[in-house]
Design a protein around this motif. Structure first.
Motif, PDB file in Angstrom:
ATOM      1  N   ASP A 189      22.312 108.067 -36.811  1.00  0.00           N
ATOM      2  CA  ASP A 189      22.750 107.714 -38.162  1.00  0.00           C
ATOM      3  C   ASP A 189      24.170 107.157 -38.159  1.00  0.00           C
ATOM      4  O   ASP A 189      24.485 106.236 -38.915  1.00  0.00           O
ATOM      5  N   LEU A 190      25.032 107.705 -37.301  1.00  0.00           N
ATOM      6  CA  LEU A 190      26.395 107.182 -37.206  1.00  0.00           C
ATOM      7  C   LEU A 190      26.402 105.789 -36.597  1.00  0.00           C
ATOM      8  O   LEU A 190      27.043 104.878 -37.124  1.00  0.00           O
ATOM      9  N   VAL A 191      25.704 105.602 -35.505  1.00  0.00           N
ATOM     10  CA  VAL A 191      25.673 104.295 -34.840  1.00  0.00           C
ATOM     11  C   VAL A 191      25.220 103.217 -35.826  1.00  0.00           C
ATOM     12  O   VAL A 191      25.778 102.108 -35.844  1.00  0.00           O
ATOM     13  N   ASP A 192      24.252 103.532 -36.665  1.00  0.00           N
ATOM     14  CA  ASP A 192      23.724 102.563 -37.632  1.00  0.00           C
ATOM     15  C   ASP A 192      24.771 102.077 -38.634  1.00  0.00           C
ATOM     16  O   ASP A 192      24.607 101.007 -39.226  1.00  0.00           O
ATOM     17  N   LEU A 193      25.840 102.834 -38.834  1.00  0.00           N
ATOM     18  CA  LEU A 193      26.876 102.463 -39.801  1.00  0.00           C
ATOM     19  C   LEU A 193      27.915 101.490 -39.244  1.00  0.00           C
ATOM     20  O   LEU A 193      28.645 100.860 -39.998  1.00  0.00           O
ATOM     21  N   VAL A 241      30.462 104.017 -29.792  1.00  0.00           N
ATOM     22  CA  VAL A 241      30.243 104.933 -30.926  1.00  0.00           C
ATOM     23  C   VAL A 241      29.394 106.110 -30.472  1.00  0.00           C
ATOM     24  O   VAL A 241      29.728 107.269 -30.734  1.00  0.00           O
ATOM     25  N   ARG A 242      28.322 105.801 -29.788  1.00  0.00           N
ATOM     26  CA  ARG A 242      27.418 106.861 -29.302  1.00  0.00           C
ATOM     27  C   ARG A 242      28.181 107.822 -28.367  1.00  0.00           C
ATOM     28  O   ARG A 242      28.083 109.047 -28.503  1.00  0.00           O
ATOM     29  N   GLU A 243      28.962 107.282 -27.446  1.00  0.00           N
ATOM     30  CA  GLU A 243      29.713 108.117 -26.503  1.00  0.00           C
ATOM     31  C   GLU A 243      30.764 108.962 -27.222  1.00  0.00           C
ATOM     32  O   GLU A 243      30.887 110.168 -26.969  1.00  0.00           O
ATOM     33  N   PHE A 244      31.530 108.349 -28.102  1.00  0.00           N
ATOM     34  CA  PHE A 244      32.573 109.061 -28.834  1.00  0.00           C
ATOM     35  C   PHE A 244      32.005 110.253 -29.604  1.00  0.00           C
ATOM     36  O   PHE A 244      32.502 111.373 -29.506  1.00  0.00           O
TER      37      PHE A 244
END
Length: 129
Positions: free
Chosen positions: A26-30, A52-55
């Motif tokens: 959901d975060l990556v999608d933003l 983003v995914r790693e962070f």
């Protein structure tokens, strides 16, 4: 979600999803594909969707359980800010810290996010655990 939901509110909801399920989707999608994401410790060391995914994976892995509550959520089409208190457990010990996340937005996607908090305070709690 309704058209009136701001990117800042969507970020809050995606962060809650990460905290509950450990999924970064959901975060990556933003985020925009050329985005940067970071905090006061790492700077803007993470970029693009892989960054983003790693962070956010690194963030979530610091805690056994974690939950953020938001005192302020403000934003519009160009960006936003969230003031938060995060509580949880790390290595079985309670942790709690406060901070703020600033979002820069273009074309409905986050182009930059930066979290500001006292890293010494959090570090002491995690190390002492």
């Amino acid at each position: 979600m309704s058209d009136s939901t701001t990117i800042t509110e969507r970020f809050r909801d995606a962060l809650r999803s990460l905290e509950e399920s450990s999924s970064t989707d959901d975060l990556v999608d933003l985020y925009a594909s050329g985005c940067s994401v970071g905090n006061v410790v790492d700077g803007e060391a993470f970029s693009g969707h892989d960054g983003v995914r790693e962070f956010w994976t690194i963030y979530r892995e610091q805690f056994d359980e974690v939950s953020s509550e938001f005192a302020v959520i403000a934003g519009d089409d160009s960006g936003g800010v969230l003031e938060w208190t995060t509580t949880g457990t790390s290595n079985g010990h309670e942790v709690s810290y406060r901070g703020a996340t600033v979002l820069e937005v273009a074309d409905g996607e986050i182009t930059r996010s930066m979290a500001y908090y006292d890293p010494a305070d959090l570090g002491r709690q995690v190390v002492e655990s």
